[in-house]
Scaffold this active site. Structure first.
Site, PDB file in Angstrom:
ATOM      1  N   CYS A  90       0.657  -1.177  -0.020  1.00 38.69           N
ATOM      2  CA  CYS A  90      -0.022   0.079   0.045  1.00 38.69           C
ATOM      3  C   CYS A  90       0.858   1.274   0.050  1.00 38.69           C
ATOM      4  O   CYS A  90       1.677   1.634   1.144  1.00 38.69           O
ATOM      5  CB  CYS A  90      -0.941   0.024   1.288  1.00 38.69           C
ATOM      6  N   GLU A  91       0.648   2.172  -0.979  1.00 37.99           N
ATOM      7  CA  GLU A  91       1.607   3.194  -1.117  1.00 37.99           C
ATOM      8  C   GLU A  91       1.313   4.249   0.097  1.00 37.99           C
ATOM      9  O   GLU A  91       2.203   5.081   0.490  1.00 37.99           O
ATOM     10  CB  GLU A  91       1.341   3.890  -2.482  1.00 37.99           C
ATOM     11  N   HIS A  92       0.131   4.137   0.998  1.00 33.98           N
ATOM     12  CA  HIS A  92      -0.093   5.086   1.889  1.00 33.98           C
ATOM     13  C   HIS A  92       0.547   4.923   3.132  1.00 33.98           C
ATOM     14  O   HIS A  92       0.963   5.642   4.167  1.00 33.98           O
ATOM     15  CB  HIS A  92      -1.697   4.998   2.257  1.00 33.98           C
ATOM     16  N   HIS A  93       1.057   3.412   3.543  1.00 31.17           N
ATOM     17  CA  HIS A  93       1.600   3.213   4.793  1.00 31.17           C
ATOM     18  C   HIS A  93       2.748   2.053   4.598  1.00 31.17           C
ATOM     19  O   HIS A  93       3.375   1.811   5.557  1.00 31.17           O
ATOM     20  CB  HIS A  93       0.487   2.588   5.747  1.00 31.17           C
ATOM     21  N   GLN A 131      -5.107  -0.639  -4.405  1.00 31.56           N
ATOM     22  CA  GLN A 131      -5.991  -1.714  -5.072  1.00 31.56           C
ATOM     23  C   GLN A 131      -6.813  -1.394  -6.300  1.00 31.56           C
ATOM     24  O   GLN A 131      -6.831  -2.178  -7.132  1.00 31.56           O
ATOM     25  CB  GLN A 131      -6.693  -2.457  -4.212  1.00 31.56           C
ATOM     26  N   HIS A 159      -5.870  -6.111   3.673  1.00 32.36           N
ATOM     27  CA  HIS A 159      -4.779  -5.044   3.843  1.00 32.36           C
ATOM     28  C   HIS A 159      -4.434  -4.734   5.291  1.00 32.36           C
ATOM     29  O   HIS A 159      -5.123  -4.670   6.118  1.00 32.36           O
ATOM     30  CB  HIS A 159      -5.681  -3.723   3.198  1.00 32.36           C
ATOM     31  N   CYS A 161      -2.864  -2.381   6.539  1.00 31.82           N
ATOM     32  CA  CYS A 161      -3.109  -1.111   7.102  1.00 31.82           C
ATOM     33  C   CYS A 161      -4.517  -0.999   7.823  1.00 31.82           C
ATOM     34  O   CYS A 161      -4.911  -0.226   8.425  1.00 31.82           O
ATOM     35  CB  CYS A 161      -3.149  -0.121   5.897  1.00 31.82           C
TER      36      CYS A 161
END
Length: 204
Positions: A90-93, A131, A159, A161
């Site tokens: 995941c690019e956010h976390h 995703q 996920h 996250c």
């Protein structure tokens, strides 16, 4: 393959393999750890190697992984590869998400070697992702390569996250779909695809 604005990451966009293990050591220290203790001495190098492997999709193109595995064929019915394992970050976390992709297309004079469908999934999964975008990228890549009558992609993933932080819902799954051509425009084709993608569960 021409990237679609806002959907596909650029292919091989001048990546520089600069070492970053030392920065991982700084992160460990900032977290309150001692990077010099026995268990962590080699951790920065291991993390760097791991992240390079997990993001190898930046160094791959669809054309390279497909090679010469596009064949002329008069088959006109749906072709599906189900349960392709998906592992991504995941690019956010920078936490993993993982699950399965179900990919189908209806040929228009050309078919793709079955293993290459899974390789296309990996090209885009092995990048920092969300995703939703990953699902679109796979569908668009197959449309670009084969020019088929239609493409359908469904991804079901868990996920970290959501599982390890934030709401901490361990049993939740995200389901995304991308429909192109006849899969989007014809309800019977769409329903057949979704039924097959979900292993018949929609009809239960």
């Amino acid at each position: 393959m021409k990237a679609s604005k806002g959907v596909n990451h650029p292919e091989k966009f001048g990546i520089e393999d600069k070492p970053f293990a030392a920065k991982v050591g700084e992160i460990l220290a900032a977290l309150g750890e001692d990077p010099s203790r026995e268990g962590l001495v080699k951790t920065p190098e291991r993390v760097e190697a791991s992240l390079r492997f997990l993001t190898q999709g930046y160094r791959m193109t669809v054309e390279e992984v497909i090679g010469d595995a596009v064949f002329e064929e008069a088959h006109q019915s749906m072709i599906m590869v189900r349960d392709i394992e998906v592992y991504s970050l995941c690019e956010h976390h920078l936490l993993p998400f993982f699950g399965r992709a179900h990919v189908a297309y209806i040929p228009n004079g050309k078919i793709l070697g079955l293993s290459k469908v899974a390789r296309i999934v990996d090209v885009f999964a092995r990048r920092l992702q969300v995703q939703e975008r990953l699902t679109d990228q796979i569908a668009d890549a197959i449309m670009d390569v084969l020019k088929p009558t239609g493409v359908g992609v469904v991804i079901e993933a868990a996920h970290f996250c959501m599982m390890m932080r934030g709401v901490e819902k361990q049993n939740s799954r995200a389901v995304t779909s991308a429909l192109r051509g006849i899969f989007r425009d014809d309800s019977k084709t769409r329903d057949e695809f979704l039924r097959l993608a979900h292993g018949g569960r929609l009809s239960e």
